[in-house]
Design a protein around this motif. Structure first.
Motif, short mmCIF file in Angstrom:
data_model
loop_
_atom_site.label_atom_id
_atom_site.label_comp_id
_atom_site.label_asym_id
_atom_site.label_seq_id
_atom_site.Cartn_x
_atom_site.Cartn_y
_atom_site.Cartn_z
N TYR A 96 -67.74 12.49 -33.96
CA TYR A 96 -66.37 12.62 -34.48
C TYR A 96 -65.37 12.27 -33.38
CZ TYR A 96 -68.14 15.30 -38.52
OH TYR A 96 -68.79 15.70 -39.66
N ARG A 97 -64.16 12.00 -33.80
CA ARG A 97 -63.06 11.82 -32.86
C ARG A 97 -61.84 12.56 -33.39
NH1 ARG A 97 -59.03 8.29 -34.35
NH2 ARG A 97 -59.45 6.86 -36.08
N ALA A 98 -61.02 13.04 -32.46
CA ALA A 98 -59.80 13.73 -32.84
C ALA A 98 -58.79 12.74 -33.42
CB ALA A 98 -59.21 14.45 -31.64
N VAL A 99 -58.02 13.21 -34.36
CA VAL A 99 -56.96 12.40 -34.97
C VAL A 99 -55.63 12.84 -34.37
CG1 VAL A 99 -55.79 11.80 -37.11
CG2 VAL A 99 -58.27 12.13 -37.11
N LEU A 100 -54.91 11.88 -33.79
CA LEU A 100 -53.61 12.17 -33.17
C LEU A 100 -52.49 11.96 -34.19
CD1 LEU A 100 -54.15 10.44 -29.71
CD2 LEU A 100 -54.56 12.83 -30.34
N PRO A 101 -51.41 12.75 -34.09
CA PRO A 101 -51.18 13.87 -33.17
C PRO A 101 -51.86 15.15 -33.67
CG PRO A 101 -49.29 13.60 -34.58
CD PRO A 101 -50.25 12.50 -34.96
N GLU A 102 -51.66 16.23 -32.93
CA GLU A 102 -52.24 17.50 -33.35
C GLU A 102 -51.55 18.03 -34.59
OE1 GLU A 102 -50.88 21.23 -31.17
OE2 GLU A 102 -50.39 19.67 -29.68
N LEU A 103 -52.23 18.90 -35.30
CA LEU A 103 -51.67 19.49 -36.51
C LEU A 103 -50.53 20.43 -36.13
CD1 LEU A 103 -55.03 20.31 -38.33
CD2 LEU A 103 -53.47 18.42 -38.83
N ASP A 104 -49.39 20.27 -36.79
CA ASP A 104 -48.23 21.09 -36.43
C ASP A 104 -48.19 22.41 -37.18
OD1 ASP A 104 -47.75 20.08 -38.92
OD2 ASP A 104 -45.79 19.24 -38.47
N SER A 105 -48.99 22.54 -38.26
CA SER A 105 -48.99 23.79 -39.02
C SER A 105 -50.29 23.94 -39.81
CB SER A 105 -47.80 23.82 -39.99
OG SER A 105 -47.85 24.97 -40.82
N LEU A 106 -50.75 25.18 -39.90
CA LEU A 106 -51.94 25.50 -40.69
C LEU A 106 -51.58 26.45 -41.83
CD1 LEU A 106 -54.53 26.15 -37.83
CD2 LEU A 106 -54.17 24.04 -39.12
N ALA A 107 -50.31 26.46 -42.17
CA ALA A 107 -49.82 27.43 -43.16
C ALA A 107 -50.32 27.11 -44.56
CB ALA A 107 -48.30 27.49 -43.13
N TYR A 108 -50.51 25.84 -44.87
CA TYR A 108 -50.88 25.46 -46.24
C TYR A 108 -52.11 24.55 -46.22
CZ TYR A 108 -46.12 27.08 -47.07
OH TYR A 108 -44.98 27.83 -47.10
N GLY A 109 -53.01 24.80 -47.16
CA GLY A 109 -54.13 23.90 -47.35
C GLY A 109 -55.36 24.17 -46.52
N PHE A 110 -55.32 25.18 -45.64
CA PHE A 110 -56.46 25.45 -44.77
C PHE A 110 -57.10 26.82 -45.04
CE2 PHE A 110 -53.90 22.32 -42.55
CZ PHE A 110 -54.85 21.41 -42.12
#
Length: 312
Positions: A200-214
């Motif tokens: 796998y590889r990281a997808v840029l940029p980083e996630l700015d919020s985990l409030a919805y959908g996770f």
């Protein structure tokens, strides 16, 4: 009425109805019971009379012994398998064959390794949590498979980073199926399994919020650390990433491993979860197969982008 008179000897005297005199000591102590008056005894002659509690003490000792035995057995069972309502805990120690594509006559390259981890399965909340302890150069890692949103999160504690991707049902066994198999055959937690490799590889940029959908549990695991979505590297790009890994990972290899990429990869993989300059190696078991995952971190992705090797 009889008139009392003073007796010269210090007592009282009176006449009773028959005319006889009776003498009483001036300060006589009349006992209230039929026992003899108290007399001072020599301590050596005193014999302690035990209270009759032998039966009660024996019962208490018996109950205490039973409670202690039950607690010991309970703790012992909890080390292997615990059950709290809909939540189960397991100690996993499966083995797997590393690099199965190599010639089996090569004992070194076709050797067996083991995965030691603690697994918590919750059939009501539909998640599986895997704890891989820190040991030697291996970083402490938590893997969370959340079946309510079909996502998997990797939480690296020393690196303080989280990676999230889609849950792979071909590798991860569902909570109900996991419990059913554990009840039918507890030995499956220590059997031998095949291994599969994913990159796998990281997808840029980083996630700015985990409030919805996770979901509810991944945000709790990944809060307060940098979190990235990761995706599988396509087959047509994998060769470039492999060459990139070998080139920049060589600086961390000992001289005796110089120029032997396969042995370098094996040494890193044996660590289970190693802290690498370009990424992380993760080895885990979730009921179906042993998965070996290599994750290229954001720094590696940025370097590939600068080199013009990043196609997406």
């Amino acid at each position: 009425m009889v008139k009392p008179t003073i007796n010269p000897d210090g007592g009282l005297k009176k006449e009773n109805q028959k005319g006889k005199e009776s003498g009483l000591a001036a300060f006589a102590v009349i006992p209230l019971t039929c026992e003899e008056p108290f007399q001072k005894q020599d301590p050596a002659d005193v014999v302690a009379v035990p209270i009759r509690r032998k039966a009660k003490m024996s019962l208490c000792l018996c109950i205490s012994t039973v409670v202690v035995i039950v607690l010991i057995l309970g703790v012992g069972m909890a080390l292997f398998m615990g059950h709290h309502g809909d939540r189960y805990s397991f100690r996993c120690g499966v083995t797997y064959e590393d690099y199965p594509d190599y010639d089996r006559s090569d004992a070194y390259m076709a050797g067996q390794n083991s995965v030691n981890e603690d697994i918590e399965v919750d059939t009501a909340k539909h998640y599986e949590r895997i704890e891989i302890p820190e040991q030697h150069e291996v970083e402490k890692l938590t893997i969370l498979h959340d079946f309510t949103v079909n996502m998997t999160a990797y939480r690296l504690w020393r690196s303080e980073v989280c990676y999230i991707t889609w849950l792979d049902m071909d590798i991860v066994m569902g909570p109900s199926e996991f419990i059913r198999r554990a009840e039918e055959n507890p030995d499956f937690l220590s059997e031998h399994y095949e291994s599969v490799y994913e990159t796998y590889r990281a997808v840029l940029p980083e996630l700015d919020s985990l409030a919805y959908g996770f979901g509810d549990y991944i945000p709790l695991l990944c809060q307060l650390v940098d979190t990235y979505w990761i995706e599988k590297i396509p087959a047509d790009e994998l060769a470039d990433w492999e060459a990139f890994w070998e080139r920049y990972d060589a600086a961390e290899a000992d001289d005796e491993y110089e120029g032997i990429p396969e042995l370098r990869r094996r040494r890193a993989a044996e660590a289970g979860v190693g802290i690498k300059s370009l990424g992380t190696m993760v080895t885990s078991f979730a009921g179906k197969i042993v998965e070996k995952v290599r994750i290229f971190n954001p720094q590696a992705v940025q370097m590939m982008k600068e080199l013009g090797k990043l196609k997406a």
